[in-house]
Design a protein around this motif. Structure first.
Motif, PDB file in Angstrom:
ATOM      1  N   GLN A   1       0.044  10.683 -36.195  1.00 52.57           N
ATOM      2  CA  GLN A   1      -0.407   9.850 -35.076  1.00 52.57           C
ATOM      3  C   GLN A   1       0.143   8.435 -35.201  1.00 52.57           C
ATOM      4  O   GLN A   1       0.541   7.818 -34.204  1.00 52.57           O
ATOM      5  N   ALA A   2       0.188   7.910 -36.430  1.00 53.78           N
ATOM      6  CA  ALA A   2       0.714   6.562 -36.650  1.00 53.78           C
ATOM      7  C   ALA A   2       2.202   6.493 -36.344  1.00 53.78           C
ATOM      8  O   ALA A   2       2.680   5.524 -35.730  1.00 53.78           O
ATOM      9  N   ILE A   3       2.948   7.522 -36.753  1.00 52.78           N
ATOM     10  CA  ILE A   3       4.390   7.551 -36.491  1.00 52.78           C
ATOM     11  C   ILE A   3       4.662   7.538 -34.986  1.00 52.78           C
ATOM     12  O   ILE A   3       5.550   6.827 -34.501  1.00 52.78           O
ATOM     13  N   LYS A   4       3.873   8.307 -34.237  1.00 46.92           N
ATOM     14  CA  LYS A   4       4.014   8.309 -32.778  1.00 46.92           C
ATOM     15  C   LYS A   4       3.657   6.941 -32.202  1.00 46.92           C
ATOM     16  O   LYS A   4       4.342   6.428 -31.317  1.00 46.92           O
ATOM     17  N   TRP A   5       2.575   6.370 -32.689  1.00 39.16           N
ATOM     18  CA  TRP A   5       2.110   5.077 -32.154  1.00 39.16           C
ATOM     19  C   TRP A   5       3.134   3.979 -32.454  1.00 39.16           C
ATOM     20  O   TRP A   5       3.430   3.137 -31.596  1.00 39.16           O
ATOM     21  N   LEU A   6       3.679   3.989 -33.666  1.00 38.77           N
ATOM     22  CA  LEU A   6       4.673   2.987 -34.059  1.00 38.77           C
ATOM     23  C   LEU A   6       6.041   3.268 -33.446  1.00 38.77           C
ATOM     24  O   LEU A   6       6.893   2.379 -33.404  1.00 38.77           O
ATOM     25  N   ASN A   7       6.238   4.551 -33.012  1.00 42.02           N
ATOM     26  CA  ASN A   7       7.538   5.006 -32.518  1.00 42.02           C
ATOM     27  C   ASN A   7       8.605   4.770 -33.578  1.00 42.02           C
ATOM     28  O   ASN A   7       9.681   4.220 -33.334  1.00 42.02           O
ATOM     29  N   LYS A   8       8.260   5.225 -34.796  1.00 33.29           N
ATOM     30  CA  LYS A   8       9.134   4.956 -35.932  1.00 33.29           C
ATOM     31  C   LYS A   8       9.082   6.133 -36.903  1.00 33.29           C
ATOM     32  O   LYS A   8       8.209   6.206 -37.777  1.00 33.29           O
ATOM     33  N   LYS A   9      10.029   7.067 -36.755  1.00 36.70           N
ATOM     34  CA  LYS A   9      10.052   8.241 -37.626  1.00 36.70           C
ATOM     35  C   LYS A   9      10.381   7.865 -39.070  1.00 36.70           C
ATOM     36  O   LYS A   9       9.856   8.462 -40.012  1.00 36.70           O
ATOM     37  N   GLN A  10      11.291   6.905 -39.244  1.00 32.81           N
ATOM     38  CA  GLN A  10      11.614   6.422 -40.589  1.00 32.81           C
ATOM     39  C   GLN A  10      10.624   5.323 -40.938  1.00 32.81           C
ATOM     40  O   GLN A  10      10.840   4.156 -40.629  1.00 32.81           O
ATOM     41  N   SER A  11       9.512   5.716 -41.540  1.00 32.19           N
ATOM     42  CA  SER A  11       8.405   4.778 -41.720  1.00 32.19           C
ATOM     43  C   SER A  11       7.829   4.850 -43.124  1.00 32.19           C
ATOM     44  O   SER A  11       7.980   5.849 -43.832  1.00 32.19           O
ATOM     45  N   LYS A  12       7.174   3.761 -43.503  1.00 35.09           N
ATOM     46  CA  LYS A  12       6.495   3.663 -44.790  1.00 35.09           C
ATOM     47  C   LYS A  12       5.023   3.373 -44.511  1.00 35.09           C
ATOM     48  O   LYS A  12       4.669   2.281 -44.037  1.00 35.09           O
ATOM     49  N   LEU A  13       4.181   4.376 -44.797  1.00 30.15           N
ATOM     50  CA  LEU A  13       2.766   4.293 -44.441  1.00 30.15           C
ATOM     51  C   LEU A  13       1.883   4.494 -45.661  1.00 30.15           C
ATOM     52  O   LEU A  13       2.248   5.217 -46.595  1.00 30.15           O
ATOM     53  N   ILE A  14       0.712   3.881 -45.621  1.00 28.31           N
ATOM     54  CA  ILE A  14      -0.328   4.159 -46.607  1.00 28.31           C
ATOM     55  C   ILE A  14      -1.568   4.610 -45.839  1.00 28.31           C
ATOM     56  O   ILE A  14      -2.117   3.859 -45.025  1.00 28.31           O
ATOM     57  N   SER A  15      -1.957   5.836 -46.063  1.00 29.69           N
ATOM     58  CA  SER A  15      -3.110   6.429 -45.372  1.00 29.69           C
ATOM     59  C   SER A  15      -4.323   6.385 -46.296  1.00 29.69           C
ATOM     60  O   SER A  15      -4.255   6.864 -47.429  1.00 29.69           O
ATOM     61  N   ILE A  16      -5.434   5.824 -45.787  1.00 28.60           N
ATOM     62  CA  ILE A  16      -6.637   5.627 -46.608  1.00 28.60           C
ATOM     63  C   ILE A  16      -7.788   6.408 -45.983  1.00 28.60           C
ATOM     64  O   ILE A  16      -8.337   6.014 -44.954  1.00 28.60           O
TER      65      ILE A  16
ATOM     66  N   ILE B   1      -6.172   8.122 -51.102  1.00 33.41           N
ATOM     67  CA  ILE B   1      -5.158   7.264 -50.498  1.00 33.41           C
ATOM     68  C   ILE B   1      -3.798   7.883 -50.792  1.00 33.41           C
ATOM     69  O   ILE B   1      -3.556   8.386 -51.888  1.00 33.41           O
ATOM     70  N   THR B   2      -2.915   7.873 -49.792  1.00 34.34           N
ATOM     71  CA  THR B   2      -1.636   8.566 -49.910  1.00 34.34           C
ATOM     72  C   THR B   2      -0.494   7.673 -49.430  1.00 34.34           C
ATOM     73  O   THR B   2      -0.601   7.020 -48.393  1.00 34.34           O
ATOM     74  N   ALA B   3       0.590   7.669 -50.196  1.00 33.55           N
ATOM     75  CA  ALA B   3       1.819   6.996 -49.803  1.00 33.55           C
ATOM     76  C   ALA B   3       2.691   7.996 -49.046  1.00 33.55           C
ATOM     77  O   ALA B   3       2.953   9.095 -49.555  1.00 33.55           O
ATOM     78  N   ILE B   4       3.107   7.632 -47.845  1.00 34.93           N
ATOM     79  CA  ILE B   4       3.836   8.562 -46.960  1.00 34.93           C
ATOM     80  C   ILE B   4       5.134   7.906 -46.495  1.00 34.93           C
ATOM     81  O   ILE B   4       5.119   6.861 -45.840  1.00 34.93           O
ATOM     82  N   LYS B   5       6.245   8.532 -46.849  1.00 35.69           N
ATOM     83  CA  LYS B   5       7.550   7.995 -46.473  1.00 35.69           C
ATOM     84  C   LYS B   5       8.240   8.965 -45.531  1.00 35.69           C
ATOM     85  O   LYS B   5       8.426  10.145 -45.874  1.00 35.69           O
ATOM     86  N   ASN B   6       8.565   8.487 -44.341  1.00 33.84           N
ATOM     87  CA  ASN B   6       9.240   9.317 -43.330  1.00 33.84           C
ATOM     88  C   ASN B   6       8.479  10.615 -43.064  1.00 33.84           C
ATOM     89  O   ASN B   6       9.076  11.688 -42.903  1.00 33.84           O
ATOM     90  N   GLY B   7       7.148  10.515 -43.034  1.00 30.49           N
ATOM     91  CA  GLY B   7       6.297  11.655 -42.708  1.00 30.49           C
ATOM     92  C   GLY B   7       5.997  12.576 -43.866  1.00 30.49           C
ATOM     93  O   GLY B   7       5.310  13.590 -43.684  1.00 30.49           O
ATOM     94  N   ARG B   8       6.473  12.246 -45.083  1.00 28.13           N
ATOM     95  CA  ARG B   8       6.275  13.113 -46.240  1.00 28.13           C
ATOM     96  C   ARG B   8       5.445  12.400 -47.299  1.00 28.13           C
ATOM     97  O   ARG B   8       5.705  11.231 -47.629  1.00 28.13           O
ATOM     98  N   SER B   9       4.459  13.105 -47.845  1.00 25.04           N
ATOM     99  CA  SER B   9       3.650  12.555 -48.925  1.00 25.04           C
ATOM    100  C   SER B   9       4.512  12.389 -50.171  1.00 25.04           C
ATOM    101  O   SER B   9       5.207  13.324 -50.593  1.00 25.04           O
ATOM    102  N   ILE B  10       4.482  11.178 -50.767  1.00 29.31           N
ATOM    103  CA  ILE B  10       5.244  10.955 -51.996  1.00 29.31           C
ATOM    104  C   ILE B  10       4.352  10.571 -53.176  1.00 29.31           C
ATOM    105  O   ILE B  10       4.817  10.541 -54.307  1.00 29.31           O
ATOM    106  N   ASP B  11       3.088  10.295 -52.931  1.00 24.21           N
ATOM    107  CA  ASP B  11       2.120  10.091 -54.012  1.00 24.21           C
ATOM    108  C   ASP B  11       0.732  10.050 -53.404  1.00 24.21           C
ATOM    109  O   ASP B  11       0.560   9.702 -52.230  1.00 24.21           O
ATOM    110  N   THR B  12      -0.263  10.421 -54.196  1.00 23.35           N
ATOM    111  CA  THR B  12      -1.640  10.446 -53.699  1.00 23.35           C
ATOM    112  C   THR B  12      -2.602  10.245 -54.854  1.00 23.35           C
ATOM    113  O   THR B  12      -2.274  10.538 -56.013  1.00 23.35           O
TER     114      THR B  12
END
Length: 398
Positions: free
Chosen positions: A193-208, A216-227
């Motif tokens: 939902q955040a990627i759509k809202w930001l309109n940014k597929k190549q994104s760096k997100l932290i989901s809490i 809490i999860t680190a998400i890079k380009n839609g993929r979980s990279i640590d949690t």
């Protein structure tokens, strides 16, 4: 296409029925206190846009009886929404642990059930119940596809340097000891939902995800990279009754010097710690009230809770090499504006700046509560695990 989603806990069963691809459910319900005195079921239908609620109390001996009650509500109750079990095209099951075997939604077969059973030791409170509900649903909805969606699946993209523990190789190879992560369905949904809202597929997100369980999860380009949750759901953030991260030396000390058994330690760290252990209640609303009355322990509990989240944000900002947005979700994340403010304070070096008015006025939906000139967005996004499960099941229908 009607898809029924079943989300079963150790003594509860939540369900929602979707006419896909519509996001709004036809009905939803909750069966509580299964196998415990005072069991009840609450069924809510939304036929024709009108909300109608049916409640029923009485003995519900096990999950099989709970699902029979659900079927009655769906077909024969005053708020019935289908004519027969055959109206259900697929049943989506939330399964907590999929180990390394499952990386996406999976059509349930005898082999899949056997794999879920092999993972009982990794999720003893959940996987047995999940398997039981699958087998009951197979009998209850014999002509429906049964599909498993695993909490751990989203985190199977975590790289080896993040999922391996620094212990001898044999414990990973032979015993499967590694980071698995949980709440994956929620993190997947809100990050998309955040990627759509930001309109940014190549994104760096932290989901809490902040509920009774927190991660809490680190998400890079839609993929979980640590949690933050690891081999089990105990590690990471301070939670309602779980301690989160703790030095293993504490465990050794309690065994050697206080005579604690493994069972006592499990109870202590899983059921007696967290907000409950520090502040006197596992419910954030109770902690807030106690703190407002000047209770020092409750104030400390809030401080520890926010501090641990900030600590992980800093760590994940480092491995992501920057952040486009952080996401608050789940019960506390969506409803506690003061906690959002506490977490985001003094993080301006990461480009985080909260708009106090937006934050305090949030009432639902996706909302950016950051200051207009902030470099990093602060998003509040309601999680919807049941709809995410339905979406994944729907995608499998071709």
């Amino acid at each position: 296409m009607n898809i029924l989603v079943i989300n079963s806990g150790s003594s509860s069963l939540k369900y929602q029925l979707f006419k896909m691809p519509n996001q709004s459910p036809i009905c939803s319900g909750l069966v509580e206190r299964i196998g415990i005195e005072g069991a009840f079921i609450k069924h809510t239908s939304f036929k024709g846009g009108e909300k109608s609620v049916t409640e029923k109390s009485g003995s519900i001996s096990d999950h099989a009886e709970g699902l029979r009650q659900v079927l009655f509500m769906l077909i024969d109750g005053k708020d019935a929404v289908i004519d027969s079990p055959d109206d259900i095209a697929a049943v989506g099951h939330r399964v907590v642990h999929g180990g390394e075997h499952f990386t996406g939604p999976t059509l349930i077969t005898a082999d899949v059930k056997a794999q879920i059973k092999k993972l009982f030791s990794l999720a003893p409170l959940h996987n047995p119940v999940n398997l039981n509900c699958i087998e009951v649903a197979e009998k209850t909805f014999p002509n429906s596809k049964q599909i498993a969606v695993f909490d751990t699946a989203f985190h199977q993209t975590i790289p080896v340097e993040a999922f391996r523990y620094a212990i001898p190789d044999q414990y990973y190879r032979q015993d499967g000891i590694r980071v698995y992560g949980f709440h994956g369905t929620s993190h997947k949904y809100v990050s998309e939902q955040a990627i759509k809202w930001l309109n940014k597929k190549q994104s760096k997100l932290i989901s809490i995800h902040l509920g009774n369980g927190c991660s809490i999860t680190a998400i890079k380009n839609g993929r979980s990279i640590d949690t933050s949750m690891g081999f089990g759901p105990l590690s990471g953030l301070v939670m309602g009754t779980r301690s989160g991260d703790i030095d293993p030396s504490v465990i050794f000390h309690l065994i050697e010097h206080a005579g604690y058994s493994l069972s006592q330690l499990s109870t202590l760290f899983n059921k007696q710690s967290g907000l409950l252990g520090v502040g006197g209640s596992s419910d954030m609303r109770d902690i807030r009230k106690l703190a407002s009355d000047g209770n020092d322990e409750a104030i400390l509990a809030l401080t520890l809770y926010a501090y641990r989240i900030k600590k992980f944000i800093g760590a994940y900002a480092a491995i992501l090499n920057g952040i486009d947005a952080i996401i608050f979700t789940a019960g506390v994340g969506e409803n506690d504006s003061a906690m959002r403010a506490a977490v985001c304070s003094e993080l301006d070096y990461l480009g985080l700046s909260l708009n106090a008015d937006k934050n305090s006025s949030y009432t639902g939906g996706i909302m950016d509560v950051s200051a207009d000139d902030a470099k990093t967005r602060i998003l509040v996004i309601p999680t919807n695990e049941e709809y995410e499960i339905a979406l994944q099941c729907y995608a499998m229908q071709g």
